[in-house]
Design an enzyme around this catalytic site. Structure first.
Site, short mmCIF file in Angstrom:
data_model
loop_
_atom_site.label_atom_id
_atom_site.label_comp_id
_atom_site.label_asym_id
_atom_site.label_seq_id
_atom_site.Cartn_x
_atom_site.Cartn_y
_atom_site.Cartn_z
N SER A 148 0.89 -1.17 0.00
CA SER A 148 0.00 0.00 0.00
C SER A 148 0.92 1.21 0.00
CB SER A 148 -0.86 0.01 1.26
OG SER A 148 -1.40 1.30 1.48
N TYR A 161 -1.06 -1.07 10.17
CA TYR A 161 -1.23 -1.32 8.73
C TYR A 161 0.05 -0.95 7.98
CZ TYR A 161 -3.54 -1.22 4.13
OH TYR A 161 -3.90 -1.44 2.83
N THR A 196 -12.96 -0.59 -3.57
CA THR A 196 -13.23 -2.01 -3.31
C THR A 196 -14.12 -2.05 -2.07
OG1 THR A 196 -11.41 -2.30 -1.76
CG2 THR A 196 -10.88 -2.62 -4.10
#
Ligand code: NAD
Length: 255
Positions: A148, A161, A196
């Site tokens: 990411s 994350y 998404t």
């Protein structure tokens, strides 16, 4: 590698970026096994994509389950020459939360799914690809992970994350260097902000402001654009050991 030869195992393959890739592989004449923990979406993907796709319930954090799933893939498809790690969770939370500091269990869970899960599939797929014959490009397989842009400019609330995604970007080159011996390429895609289910669950005004924050084109990425890059990486045998940003030039702000 030609798309028609692709025999792929795709983690997180029943939703979002992974499902878009499965659709593209099948449309190009390839086959795929989708590893995920969402059985309902797995059955829906099988219904939609037909006999070129199989679903295999697999929790990517479980080392043996992933090894078994790759063996199952080889049995089902005859071999596996592509592995794509898309399974992931957002895991947002501040280190010093309003109620209490972040529980270590929470941090560890995000690392387990996003980073360790990608490692588990990379390792199992590499071991399976080692015995493949070389194709016309002289390669035995291609592995693609999904990081990411938060690997590089994580926002407040993305410590877990970002750490998981930076780990994926960090292991890409050493594994590519190691897997050169077995003629397997290893790359990572670092998406910006894509439409998404992960993002569709956010309130509409947040989705709009996320899209507006992208310099050009000023919109969210389309899952098909991720799939196109993944297929290009499969087909272009000179792309190796790198992390490619796919982000419309977005650079995440601190919050
Ligand atoms: N959508 C975005 O904007 C975006 C941006 C950057 C990176 N990514 C990354 O792309 C990947 C795919 O994201 P997406 O947007 O398609 O999300 P998604 O939620 O649509 O798909 C993720 C899939 O992973 C599966 N999964 C979760 N935990 C699992 C586990 N333990 N074992 C097996 N499967 C598991 C989920 O069931 C789901 O089907 C993720 O790694 C995500 O971090 C997404």
């Amino acid at each position: 590698m030609n798309i028609t030869e692709v025999k792929a195992v795709i983690s997180g393959g029943v939703s979002g970026l992974g499902l878009a890739l499965a659709r593209k592989v099948v449309a190009g004449g390839g086959q795929a096994v989708l590893l995920d923990v969402n059985d309902e979406a797995g059955a829906a993907a099988e219904d939609e994509l037909g006999t070129a796709v199989h679903y295999c319930h697999t929790d990517v954090t479980q080392e043996q389950a992933v090894t078994d799933a790759v063996k199952w893939t080889v049995n089902k498809l005859g071999s596996v020459n592509v592995a794509v790690c898309c399974a992931g969770v957002v895991g947002a939370g501040r280190v010093l939360g309003r109620e209490a500091p972040m529980a270590l269990d929470f941090f560890t869970k995000v690392i387990q799914i996003n980073l360790v899960g990608s490692f588990n599939l990379t390792k199992a797929a590499g071991a399976a690809m080692e015995s493949n014959p070389r194709n016309d490009d002289g390669e035995r397989g291609v592995i693609i992970s999904t990081a990411s842009v938060a690997a590089f400019e994580g926002q407040i609330g993305q410590a877990a994350y970002s750490a998981s995604k930076a780990g994926i970007a960090g292991m890409t080159l050493p594994i590519a260097r190691e897997f050169a011996r077995i003629d397997v390429r290893v790359n990572t895609i670092a998406p910006g902000i894509f439409m998404t289910p992960m993002v569709a669950g956010m309130p509409e005004h947040i989705q709009e402001s996320l899209g507006a924050s992208v310099p050009f084109p000023s919109r969210l990425g389309k899952a098909e654009e991720f799939a196109e890059l993944a297929v290009h990486i499969m087909e272009n045998s000179y792309i190796n050991g790198t992390t490619i940003r796919l982000d419309g030039a977005v650079r995440l702000s601190p919050k």
